[in-house]
Design an enzyme around this catalytic site. Structure first.
Site, PDB file in Angstrom:
ATOM      1  N   ASP A  44       0.822  -1.227   0.000  1.00 46.96           N
ATOM      2  CA  ASP A  44       0.000   0.000   0.000  1.00 46.96           C
ATOM      3  C   ASP A  44       0.843   1.259   0.000  1.00 46.96           C
ATOM      4  OD1 ASP A  44      -2.212  -1.697   2.286  1.00 46.96           O
ATOM      5  OD2 ASP A  44      -2.207  -1.687   0.096  1.00 46.96           O
TER       6      ASP A  44
HETATM    7  N1  LIG Z   1       3.076  -6.127  -3.118  1.00 48.29           N
HETATM    8  C1  LIG Z   1       1.820  -5.676  -2.905  1.00 48.29           C
HETATM    9  N2  LIG Z   1       0.785  -6.541  -2.947  1.00 48.29           N
HETATM   10  C2  LIG Z   1      -0.480  -6.080  -2.743  1.00 48.29           C
HETATM   11  C3  LIG Z   1      -0.712  -4.725  -2.447  1.00 48.29           C
HETATM   12  C4  LIG Z   1       0.413  -3.835  -2.430  1.00 48.29           C
HETATM   13  O1  LIG Z   1       0.279  -2.613  -2.225  1.00 48.29           O
HETATM   14  N3  LIG Z   1       1.656  -4.349  -2.647  1.00 48.29           N
HETATM   15  N4  LIG Z   1      -2.019  -4.307  -2.138  1.00 48.29           N
HETATM   16  C5  LIG Z   1      -2.903  -5.385  -1.692  1.00 48.29           C
HETATM   17  C6  LIG Z   1      -4.346  -5.073  -1.365  1.00 48.29           C
HETATM   18  N5  LIG Z   1      -4.479  -4.959   0.066  1.00 48.29           N
HETATM   19  C7  LIG Z   1      -4.933  -3.779   0.527  1.00 48.29           C
HETATM   20  O2  LIG Z   1      -5.421  -2.968  -0.276  1.00 48.29           O
HETATM   21  C8  LIG Z   1      -4.125  -6.023   0.944  1.00 48.29           C
HETATM   22  C9  LIG Z   1      -4.544  -7.319   0.648  1.00 48.29           C
HETATM   23  C10 LIG Z   1      -4.177  -8.377   1.468  1.00 48.29           C
HETATM   24  C11 LIG Z   1      -3.421  -8.178   2.607  1.00 48.29           C
HETATM   25  C12 LIG Z   1      -3.032  -9.340   3.440  1.00 48.29           C
HETATM   26  O3  LIG Z   1      -2.571  -9.207   4.550  1.00 48.29           O
HETATM   27  N6  LIG Z   1      -3.218 -10.530   2.845  1.00 48.29           N
HETATM   28  C13 LIG Z   1      -2.776 -11.816   3.509  1.00 48.29           C
HETATM   29  C14 LIG Z   1      -3.741 -12.934   3.204  1.00 48.29           C
HETATM   30  C15 LIG Z   1      -5.175 -12.518   3.491  1.00 48.29           C
HETATM   31  C16 LIG Z   1      -6.140 -13.632   3.064  1.00 48.29           C
HETATM   32  O4  LIG Z   1      -5.668 -14.752   2.766  1.00 48.29           O
HETATM   33  O5  LIG Z   1      -7.335 -13.341   3.029  1.00 48.29           O
HETATM   34  C17 LIG Z   1      -1.427 -12.214   2.887  1.00 48.29           C
HETATM   35  O6  LIG Z   1      -1.233 -11.947   1.678  1.00 48.29           O
HETATM   36  O7  LIG Z   1      -0.671 -12.870   3.621  1.00 48.29           O
HETATM   37  C18 LIG Z   1      -3.011  -6.886   2.932  1.00 48.29           C
HETATM   38  C19 LIG Z   1      -3.375  -5.802   2.106  1.00 48.29           C
HETATM   39  C20 LIG Z   1      -2.876  -6.497  -2.705  1.00 48.29           C
HETATM   40  N7  LIG Z   1      -1.537  -6.946  -2.823  1.00 48.29           N
END
Ligand SMILES: Nc1nc2c(c(=O)[nH]1)N[C@@H](CN(C=O)c1ccc(C(=O)N[C@@H](CCC(=O)O)C(=O)O)cc1)CN2
Length: 291
Positions: A236
């Protein structure tokens, strides 16, 4: 047999380079000398005393479609190289090929499909990739191939490799995360090598991470918002393309905040995707110039 449509005679030239006197004159003179008619022009300098100069010019030139390579070669030699420009030319009729990545939330995803169908977004959507089955029927209703690539903490690298394979195979030019809830690795971003646009459900830099509405509720905010940004390895934190806010009161709950947020998320993402598709976004460090 239908005639092969002529590659368009209108194009958009975007430029960034070290600022100095005479850039607009040099580009305009080049276009004039080649018979082009400039139909729109925007420019911005970060600092006239040695900053960075950004420009976006739309122009029309009869026969451009058949002379693209020689025209671009001449521009590079006559203007771009002497002025140390980073530049690109996009051709109007060629819709950009956009992949959409989704999880379970449907509002931003359906909004993009609907805007594409309405002709508001000049894109082709060759595929949708999801880590869940939930939205398959929605994609199929719009005739868009739907690929499920499950993502778990243990298979992230393999899942991302499959996502990239699918997108490269489909000739995707950029990807949109329409409330895709998986963090993309730096390896993914480097291997994909094309822009990724995300919608974050808060007014960044407030409330980064996966649950901004709960954090906003706990903080007692009087505005919620949405931010669309290019995706970088840091969560983000990428260059912001578009943002907006909605007033809220003490009577909201996390659930009603989410409901109010869905509308602003859709609008902000559509605004950002449209600007990207129309080559109106130029990145400068971790910021953008949006013409
Ligand atoms: N490298 C990046 N990847 C993503 C970004 C980014 O800015 N840089 N934005 C996210 C979207 N997002 C918030 O807008 C977000 C989505 C997911 C997570 C998170 O903690 N996901 C967990 C798993 C959650 C699940 O399984 O439901 C994880 O990935 O471990 C935080 C922020 C999209 N990707």
């Amino acid at each position: 047999m239908t005639a092969v449509p002529d590659v368009p005679n209108t194009a958009t030239l975007t430029i960034s380079c070290p600022d100095r006197q005479g850039i607009v004159a040099a580009v305009s003179q080049f276009l004039h000398n080649h018979g082009a008619n400039i139909i729109h022009s925007d420019q911005h300098s970060t600092d006239p005393e040695g900053g960075t100069f950004f420009m976006r010019m739309e122009f029309h030139l009869e026969g451009l479609g058949r002379a693209r390579e020689s025209f671009e070669r001449a521009f590079a030699q006559v203007v771009a190289e002497p002025l140390h420009m980073s530049w690109q030319i996009s051709y109007a009729i060629q819709p950009k090929r956009m992949a959409v990545l989704v999880s379970r939330y449907d509002h931003c995803f359906l909004d993009l499909l609907w805007r594409k169908r309405r002709g508001e977004l000049n894109v082709e959507i060759p595929l949708v990739i999801s880590n869940h089955e939930d939205l398959r029927r929605d994609a199929e209703m719009f005739g868009v191939p739907f690929h499920v690539v499950p993502v778990t903490p243990g298979n992230k690298a393999e899942a991302e490799a499959e996502q990239i394979r699918l997108m490269h195979e489909a000739g995707v030019e950029f990807a949109v995360l329409a409330r895709y809830m998986q963090i993309l690795s730096g390896e993914f971003l480097r291997a994909f090598g094309r822009p990724v646009v995300n919608i974050h459900h808060s007014f960044l830099p407030a409330f980064v991470g996966a649950n901004p509405y709960r954090a906003a509720f706990n903080r007692g905010v009087k505005l919620i918002g949405a931010t669309s940004h290019y995706v970088t390895e840091e969560l983000d934190a990428g260059p912001i393309i578009a943002q907006d806010v909605v007033p809220v009161t003490h009577r909201e709950t996390p659930e009603t905040l989410m409901r109010l947020g869905r509308d602003v998320e859709r609008q902000v993402l559509a605004r950002a995707v449209k600007a990207h598709v129309e080559d109106r976004v130029l990145v400068h460090g971790n910021k953008t110039v949006v013409f």
